[in-house]
Design a protein around this motif. Structure first.
Motif, PDB file in Angstrom:
ATOM      1  N   TYR A 197      17.869   7.712  -4.485  1.00 55.87           N
ATOM      2  CA  TYR A 197      16.873   7.222  -3.677  1.00 55.87           C
ATOM      3  C   TYR A 197      16.287   8.681  -3.116  1.00 55.87           C
ATOM      4  O   TYR A 197      14.895   8.906  -2.912  1.00 55.87           O
ATOM      5  CB  TYR A 197      17.186   6.376  -2.665  1.00 55.87           C
ATOM      6  CG  TYR A 197      16.174   5.698  -1.870  1.00 55.87           C
ATOM      7  CD1 TYR A 197      15.269   4.995  -2.380  1.00 55.87           C
ATOM      8  CD2 TYR A 197      15.784   6.278  -0.514  1.00 55.87           C
ATOM      9  CE1 TYR A 197      14.329   4.209  -1.651  1.00 55.87           C
ATOM     10  CE2 TYR A 197      14.462   5.818   0.134  1.00 55.87           C
ATOM     11  CZ  TYR A 197      13.778   4.757  -0.338  1.00 55.87           C
ATOM     12  OH  TYR A 197      12.662   4.301   0.253  1.00 55.87           O
ATOM     13  N   ARG A 201      14.072   9.545  -6.773  1.00 60.54           N
ATOM     14  CA  ARG A 201      13.057   8.867  -6.865  1.00 60.54           C
ATOM     15  C   ARG A 201      11.533   9.436  -6.583  1.00 60.54           C
ATOM     16  O   ARG A 201      10.595   9.162  -7.433  1.00 60.54           O
ATOM     17  CB  ARG A 201      13.079   7.819  -5.494  1.00 60.54           C
ATOM     18  CG  ARG A 201      11.929   6.949  -5.040  1.00 60.54           C
ATOM     19  CD  ARG A 201      12.202   5.990  -3.799  1.00 60.54           C
ATOM     20  NE  ARG A 201      12.472   7.084  -2.673  1.00 60.54           N
ATOM     21  CZ  ARG A 201      11.770   7.741  -2.220  1.00 60.54           C
ATOM     22  NH1 ARG A 201      10.409   7.628  -2.411  1.00 60.54           N
ATOM     23  NH2 ARG A 201      11.892   8.611  -1.032  1.00 60.54           N
ATOM     24  N   PRO A 202      11.290  10.514  -5.900  1.00 58.76           N
ATOM     25  CA  PRO A 202       9.978  11.108  -5.589  1.00 58.76           C
ATOM     26  C   PRO A 202       9.638  11.626  -6.955  1.00 58.76           C
ATOM     27  O   PRO A 202       8.667  11.753  -7.421  1.00 58.76           O
ATOM     28  CB  PRO A 202      10.386  12.204  -4.541  1.00 58.76           C
ATOM     29  CG  PRO A 202      11.489  11.651  -3.748  1.00 58.76           C
ATOM     30  CD  PRO A 202      12.284  10.888  -4.779  1.00 58.76           C
ATOM     31  N   PHE A 205       8.593   9.075  -9.307  1.00 55.99           N
ATOM     32  CA  PHE A 205       6.857   8.360  -8.918  1.00 55.99           C
ATOM     33  C   PHE A 205       6.005   9.497  -9.427  1.00 55.99           C
ATOM     34  O   PHE A 205       5.087   9.227  -9.874  1.00 55.99           O
ATOM     35  CB  PHE A 205       7.020   8.200  -7.595  1.00 55.99           C
ATOM     36  CG  PHE A 205       7.478   7.024  -7.135  1.00 55.99           C
ATOM     37  CD1 PHE A 205       7.858   5.747  -8.126  1.00 55.99           C
ATOM     38  CD2 PHE A 205       7.866   6.560  -5.731  1.00 55.99           C
ATOM     39  CE1 PHE A 205       8.305   4.799  -7.737  1.00 55.99           C
ATOM     40  CE2 PHE A 205       8.282   5.545  -5.497  1.00 55.99           C
ATOM     41  CZ  PHE A 205       8.897   4.462  -6.418  1.00 55.99           C
ATOM     42  N   ASP A 241      14.007  -0.992  -0.593  1.00 53.38           N
ATOM     43  CA  ASP A 241      12.835  -0.279  -0.194  1.00 53.38           C
ATOM     44  C   ASP A 241      12.366   0.347  -1.368  1.00 53.38           C
ATOM     45  O   ASP A 241      10.914   0.738  -1.272  1.00 53.38           O
ATOM     46  CB  ASP A 241      13.712   1.060   0.452  1.00 53.38           C
ATOM     47  CG  ASP A 241      14.192   0.528   1.820  1.00 53.38           C
ATOM     48  OD1 ASP A 241      13.518  -0.379   2.552  1.00 53.38           O
ATOM     49  OD2 ASP A 241      14.948   1.487   2.567  1.00 53.38           O
ATOM     50  N   LEU A 242      12.860   0.416  -2.442  1.00 56.64           N
ATOM     51  CA  LEU A 242      12.415   1.219  -3.668  1.00 56.64           C
ATOM     52  C   LEU A 242      11.338   0.148  -4.302  1.00 56.64           C
ATOM     53  O   LEU A 242      10.377   0.369  -4.599  1.00 56.64           O
ATOM     54  CB  LEU A 242      13.308   1.376  -4.802  1.00 56.64           C
ATOM     55  CG  LEU A 242      12.847   1.997  -6.140  1.00 56.64           C
ATOM     56  CD1 LEU A 242      12.018   3.072  -6.112  1.00 56.64           C
ATOM     57  CD2 LEU A 242      14.090   2.278  -7.190  1.00 56.64           C
ATOM     58  N   ASN A 244       9.723  -2.367  -2.448  1.00 56.72           N
ATOM     59  CA  ASN A 244       8.424  -2.368  -1.612  1.00 56.72           C
ATOM     60  C   ASN A 244       7.817  -1.264  -2.065  1.00 56.72           C
ATOM     61  O   ASN A 244       6.316  -1.536  -1.764  1.00 56.72           O
ATOM     62  CB  ASN A 244       9.263  -2.391  -0.370  1.00 56.72           C
ATOM     63  CG  ASN A 244       9.707  -3.896   0.126  1.00 56.72           C
ATOM     64  OD1 ASN A 244       9.634  -4.841  -0.611  1.00 56.72           O
ATOM     65  ND2 ASN A 244      10.617  -3.756   1.145  1.00 56.72           N
ATOM     66  N   GLU A 245       8.195  -0.262  -2.206  1.00 55.32           N
ATOM     67  CA  GLU A 245       7.665   1.054  -2.545  1.00 55.32           C
ATOM     68  C   GLU A 245       6.769   0.967  -3.841  1.00 55.32           C
ATOM     69  O   GLU A 245       5.488   1.520  -3.839  1.00 55.32           O
ATOM     70  CB  GLU A 245       8.183   2.537  -2.534  1.00 55.32           C
ATOM     71  CG  GLU A 245       7.455   3.678  -2.672  1.00 55.32           C
ATOM     72  CD  GLU A 245       8.098   4.881  -2.593  1.00 55.32           C
ATOM     73  OE1 GLU A 245       7.647   6.172  -2.412  1.00 55.32           O
ATOM     74  OE2 GLU A 245       9.399   4.553  -2.585  1.00 55.32           O
ATOM     75  N   LEU A 246       7.440   0.354  -4.881  1.00 56.68           N
ATOM     76  CA  LEU A 246       6.602   0.108  -6.095  1.00 56.68           C
ATOM     77  C   LEU A 246       5.400  -1.132  -5.830  1.00 56.68           C
ATOM     78  O   LEU A 246       4.374  -0.737  -6.522  1.00 56.68           O
ATOM     79  CB  LEU A 246       7.563  -0.628  -7.068  1.00 56.68           C
ATOM     80  CG  LEU A 246       8.586   0.272  -7.700  1.00 56.68           C
ATOM     81  CD1 LEU A 246       9.623  -0.464  -8.544  1.00 56.68           C
ATOM     82  CD2 LEU A 246       8.166   1.504  -8.541  1.00 56.68           C
ATOM     83  N   GLU A 248       3.668  -1.547  -3.049  1.00 51.23           N
ATOM     84  CA  GLU A 248       2.720  -0.759  -2.220  1.00 51.23           C
ATOM     85  C   GLU A 248       2.054   0.281  -2.834  1.00 51.23           C
ATOM     86  O   GLU A 248       0.718   0.282  -2.831  1.00 51.23           O
ATOM     87  CB  GLU A 248       3.300  -0.336  -0.855  1.00 51.23           C
ATOM     88  CG  GLU A 248       2.353   0.204   0.106  1.00 51.23           C
ATOM     89  CD  GLU A 248       1.583  -0.904   0.624  1.00 51.23           C
ATOM     90  OE1 GLU A 248       0.269  -0.807   1.066  1.00 51.23           O
ATOM     91  OE2 GLU A 248       2.089  -1.880   0.769  1.00 51.23           O
ATOM     92  N   LYS A 249       2.645   1.120  -3.631  1.00 53.94           N
ATOM     93  CA  LYS A 249       2.061   2.244  -4.510  1.00 53.94           C
ATOM     94  C   LYS A 249       1.323   1.555  -5.664  1.00 53.94           C
ATOM     95  O   LYS A 249       0.283   2.540  -5.857  1.00 53.94           O
ATOM     96  CB  LYS A 249       3.203   3.249  -5.039  1.00 53.94           C
ATOM     97  CG  LYS A 249       2.676   4.460  -5.281  1.00 53.94           C
ATOM     98  CD  LYS A 249       3.789   5.694  -5.521  1.00 53.94           C
ATOM     99  CE  LYS A 249       4.404   6.074  -4.536  1.00 53.94           C
ATOM    100  NZ  LYS A 249       3.495   6.899  -3.698  1.00 53.94           N
ATOM    101  N   CYS A 253      -2.176  -1.022  -5.618  1.00 53.45           N
ATOM    102  CA  CYS A 253      -3.201   0.111  -5.735  1.00 53.45           C
ATOM    103  C   CYS A 253      -4.521  -0.296  -6.071  1.00 53.45           C
ATOM    104  O   CYS A 253      -4.759  -1.293  -6.610  1.00 53.45           O
ATOM    105  CB  CYS A 253      -2.663   1.010  -6.904  1.00 53.45           C
ATOM    106  SG  CYS A 253      -3.601   2.632  -7.215  1.00 53.45           S
TER     107      CYS A 253
END
Length: 277
Positions: A197, A201-202, A205, A241-242, A244-246, A248-249, A253
């Motif tokens: 993570y 992860r960064p 992405f 968290d991952l 949720n980020e997917l 949101e990002k 989009c």
């Protein structure tokens, strides 16, 4: 007496153990009876820079190509005979020589074992990571094969350097980034959920937003496998968290390409199954 000593060394040394000699004795001893000594001396002399200039400019590359086979033949107990030669080739001015060693360093690590790898190969490996792209691609293509041979503490040190693979001498070298995505999929099995993570992860992405579609497609698989890995981990907060980020990002989009990316990621491994669990 010398014949008896050689017979003893030959029979009591093998590829799987190094108990016959201490590390200090290995450095001092130059005795080996696996191949005729004259033949080995001839091979070692071929790495002499002056010889390469006067005889054959490609001779160092051929020596580098053959070195893993020579190391396997001699065995790890005789690595001291090749260590200096290997370091000489690893610092050769010709990038083709260094590239040849970079593509085979993982094979040499299997032959030498974890202790010799940590002491003698890791410094060379670190040097290759900072070399030209033509050399770096050699270690990148077998990054998983090399790192899995290291102890966990040593392996984690490379988490800080993985992001450097995103930067290349030529930004058009998209195959370099595609290979990075392929290797990251394999590296998921070597690291903890937190490491995945925090560090992988960064990078994943960033690769999902690559300009080249071939890189993005591999990255979609990487993200999907990452979600699966985090979901199966004992700590569930990372996968939440991952996801949720997917959402949101990508899913929310404002660009259609971002929303399309979300759909493609779900398509790869039916990610929606995890999203609605």
């Amino acid at each position: 007496n010398m014949d008896s000593t050689l017979h003893y060394i030959h029979n009591d040394s093998d590829l799987s153990t190094n108990s016959s000699f201490s590390p200090e004795e290995e450095r001092k001893s130059k005795v080996q009876d696996v191949v005729p000594q004259a033949l080995l001396d001839q091979y070692l002399s071929m790495t002499d820079p002056s010889r390469a200039q006067t005889v054959d400019t490609e001779i160092a590359k051929h020596c580098a190509y053959s070195l893993p086979g020579v190391a396997l033949t001699l065995g790890r107990q005789n690595w001291h005979c090749l260590k200096d030669t290997y370091e000489t080739l690893a610092s050769d001015m010709q990038w083709k020589v260094r590239r040849t060693l970079a593509f085979s360093i993982h094979e040499l690590a299997v032959i030498l074992g974890d202790q010799l790898t940590a002491g003698d190969l890791v410094p060379v490996f670190n040097g290759f990571l900072k070399d030209l792209d033509e050399v770096r691609i050699g270690v990148l293509k077998h990054l998983h094969d090399f790192l899995k041979l290291l102890h966990l503490d040593k392996r984690r040190e490379y988490l800080y350097q993985l992001q450097e693979f995103l930067v290349t001498d030529n930004s058009r070298n998209w195959r370099f980034r595609a290979e990075l995505a392929e290797q990251l999929i394999l590296l998921l099995d070597l690291y903890s959920a937190r490491d995945i993570y925090d560090y992988l992860r960064p990078i994943a992405f960033s690769l999902c937003a690559d300009k080249v579609s071939s890189v993005r497609w591999i990255s979609y698989k990487l993200v999907s496998e990452m979600v699966k890995k985090l979901y199966m981990a004992s700590t569930s907060t990372f996968v939440v968290d991952l996801m949720n980020e997917l959402v949101e990002k990508f899913c929310r989009c404002h660009k259609w390409s971002g929303r399309q990316t979300f759909v493609f990621i779900c398509q790869v491994k039916c990610l929606f199954v995890y999203l609605f669990l």
